[in-house]
Enzyme design. Structure first.
Site, PDB file in Angstrom:
ATOM      1  CB  ALA A   1      -0.916  -0.001   1.218  1.00  0.00           C
TER       2      ALA A   1
ATOM      3  N   GLY B   1      -0.446  -5.107   0.905  1.00  0.00           N
ATOM      4  CA  GLY B   1      -1.687  -5.038   0.149  1.00  0.00           C
ATOM      5  C   GLY B   1      -1.618  -5.741  -1.191  1.00  0.00           C
TER       6      GLY B   1
ATOM      7  CD  GLU C   1      -3.519  -7.329   3.286  1.00  0.00           C
ATOM      8  OE1 GLU C   1      -4.026  -7.518   4.399  1.00  0.00           O
ATOM      9  OE2 GLU C   1      -3.103  -6.204   2.915  1.00  0.00           O
TER      10      GLU C   1
ATOM     11  CD  GLU D   1       0.845  -5.815   5.798  1.00  0.00           C
ATOM     12  OE1 GLU D   1       0.084  -5.754   4.831  1.00  0.00           O
ATOM     13  OE2 GLU D   1       1.579  -6.806   6.013  1.00  0.00           O
TER      14      GLU D   1
END
Length: 260
Positions: free
Chosen positions: A66, A112, A115, A135
């Site tokens: 992200a 992300g 994910e 993360e």
């Protein structure tokens, strides 16, 4: 539809969505997530599209994570809203699409990015791919479904280790863990995915839609997947695809499914 951060191409029933922010290693910012939602929705509603492939531009990354600069100053409330909105708009949305979605993982798929790949119906990786959920090294946890989908795919113990260490695994390890279905060269990645897509397209779109719902139901709390399977199985008997499929079988010919 015109996009700034992604490229979309439809060819012979396959829509390929390419995340196109190479200078940012295709990192997911708010605008890209919104564009991806729109592109997936448009492809899912397009009767010409039978399979969707999502990948990243360039040779370095699928999605390297992200865009941290967008949320570095968020408070508790804004952080929770970020995760909830992202899951609704993209990650859960992709998982529940009725059109099969293949992630063609080229290069880094981190945070992300992994994910997003895990939200797809299955994954194929290039041999230079690196995957992980880093993360916790930033003082936060995966917020786009990573803590839920990773253990579903690789098991609780491996997921705990991957999340806690914030480390990366290579493509062959990902295949060993069951995180990806196949590993191929980067040069052959899209062609390999297209070959799988062509096999999918031989079959009933209506039946595939029902199968996706039934399989996903097994992973939803409070949902009896067997009952969903029974319902979807029964619904197939009222479709033109069922009539065509069974008739073609009895007539010893190739089925031409109308998708109805």
């Amino acid at each position: 539809m015109s996009y700034n951060n992604i490229l979309v191409k439809e060819n012979n029933g396959i829509t390929t969505i390419t995340i196109n922010r190479p200078s940012k290693l295709n990192a997911l910012n708010k605008a890209t997530i919104e564009e991806l939602h729109d592109a997936f929705e448009e492809a899912d509603n397009d009767t010409n599209t039978r399979v969707i492939i999502v990948t990243g531009s360039g040779e370095k990354a699928f999605v390297a994570g992200a865009d941290i600069s967008e949320f570095a100053d968020f408070d508790v409330e804004n952080g929770a809203k970020l995760a909830a909105k992202g899951q609704e708009l993209l990650f859960d949305f992709v998982e529940n699409l009725s059109t099969p979605v293949i992630a063609a993982v080229n290069g880094f798929a981190l945070g992300g990015g992994l994910e997003l790949a895990m939200a797809c119906h299955f994954r194929v990786a290039s041999d230079n791919a690196k995957m992980g959920l880093p993360e916790v090294s930033l003082g936060v946890i995966p917020g786009y479904g990573g803590t839920q989908r990773l253990p579903q795919l690789v098991g609780k113990g491996i997921a705990m280790e991957m999340v806690m260490t914030a480390g990366m695994i290579d493509a062959n390890t990902a295949k060993e863990y069951g995180l990806v279905n196949h590993v191929t060269t980067q040069e052959d990645l899209l062609e390999f995915c297209e070959k799988i897509a062509s096999k999918i397209m031989r079959n009933s779109p209506v039946a595939i839609k029902g199968a996706i719902k039934a399989i996903n139901a097994n992973f939803k709390d409070g949902v009896d997947g067997y009952k969903v399977e029974i319902k979807q199985f029964g619904k197939c008997f009222g479709t033109e695809d069922f009539t065509e499929g069974t008739t073609a079988f009895l007539e010893k010919r190739k089925a031409e499914f109308p998708g109805k």
